[in-house]
Design an enzyme around this catalytic site. Structure first.
Site, short mmCIF file in Angstrom:
data_model
loop_
_atom_site.label_atom_id
_atom_site.label_comp_id
_atom_site.label_asym_id
_atom_site.label_seq_id
_atom_site.Cartn_x
_atom_site.Cartn_y
_atom_site.Cartn_z
CG HIS A 56 -52.40 40.78 -32.12
ND1 HIS A 56 -53.06 40.53 -33.39
CD2 HIS A 56 -51.36 41.56 -32.19
CE1 HIS A 56 -51.99 40.90 -34.35
NE2 HIS A 56 -51.07 41.48 -33.56
CG ASP A 60 -50.22 45.98 -37.49
OD1 ASP A 60 -50.30 45.97 -36.42
OD2 ASP A 60 -49.96 45.04 -38.25
CG HIS A 61 -53.49 43.20 -36.46
ND1 HIS A 61 -53.77 42.21 -37.38
CD2 HIS A 61 -52.13 43.54 -36.32
CE1 HIS A 61 -52.60 41.77 -37.91
NE2 HIS A 61 -51.79 42.53 -37.13
CG HIS A 111 -47.23 38.80 -32.57
ND1 HIS A 111 -46.06 38.86 -33.13
CD2 HIS A 111 -47.95 39.61 -32.67
CE1 HIS A 111 -46.10 40.17 -33.58
NE2 HIS A 111 -47.49 40.58 -33.45
CG ASP A 128 -49.76 39.81 -36.69
OD1 ASP A 128 -50.28 39.66 -37.73
OD2 ASP A 128 -49.12 41.14 -36.45
CG HIS A 169 -49.41 41.08 -41.26
ND1 HIS A 169 -49.29 42.57 -41.52
CD2 HIS A 169 -49.43 41.14 -39.85
CE1 HIS A 169 -49.31 43.23 -40.49
NE2 HIS A 169 -49.36 42.27 -39.55
#
Ligand SMILES: [Fe+2]
Length: 204
Positions: A56, A60-61, A111, A128, A169
């Site tokens: 996605h 942070d990805h 999400h 996520d 995560h």
């Protein structure tokens, strides 16, 4: 196949390397924070990076996308709703070939609208959407508890119990799990109606 889970950064992110033994081609899933380490790992494994796959578009990805592309020429693959730069856009049911490996795309909004899970050789990379013992947040912009219900119960929970789960995560009591184990133990996956699930997700 080669599947490497690599903890990166300070938000307990996991990046992944999916490699094909035969052709030595690979994809990096969710490159962020420690691109040098990810590329060193690929090199150690003798793998050539053909693709960046993004579960996605959250920062942070994807923060390492550009650096990986600059250094490898990899093509970025993301869901068609992703607002970010991509070379190949995918939708539910598509598959991506990494050499002789086939990675199936499962669109799992909830999400965020552009979220995809990646199913490859009995493993599902859940980003996520699903963590070990938890599910993704549905209180952020673009999120929807109603869509998350469909993604969890009508998509991920239809996978075989033996399917290994690799989340985006490290939020659980161990880094990976299985669909069967999550079905049995994850409190967010207890049988609920959609209305019950939406109310459950609205609670703090
Ligand atoms: Fe996210």
């Amino acid at each position: 196949m080669i599947l490497k889970q690599i903890p990166v950064g300070t938000f307990q992110n996991f990046a992944y390397i999916i490699g094909d033994d035969k052709t030595k081609l690979c994809a990096i899933v969710d490159p962020a924070w420690e691109v040098d380490r990810l590329l060193d790992q690929c090199k150690e494994l003798g793998l050539t990076v053909s693709f960046v796959l993004n579960t996605h578009s959250h920062h942070d990805h994807v923060e390492g996308n550009d650096a990986v592309v600059r250094r490898t020429g990899a093509k970025i693959v993301a869901h068609e709703k992703s607002p970010l730069k991509k070379d190949i856009q995918v939708k539910d049911g598509d598959s991506i070939s990494i050499g002789s490996l086939k990675v199936k795309v499962i669109h799992t909004p909830g999400h965020c609208p552009d979220h995809i899970c990646l199913l490859v050789d009995g493993n599902v990379l859940t980003g996520d959407t699903l963590f070990v013992g938890e599910c993704g947040r549905t209180d952020l912009q673009g999120a929807s508890a109603s869509e998350m219900y469909g993604s969890l119960f009508n998509k991920l929970m239809t996978l075989d119990d033996a399917t290994k789960v690799y989340p985006g995560h490290d939020y659980g009591n161990k880094p990976s799990s299985s669909i069967g184990e999550e079905r049995r133990t994850n409190y967010t996956l207890k049988p609920r109606t959609k209305e019950e699930f939406i109310n459950f997700m609205a609670q703090p």
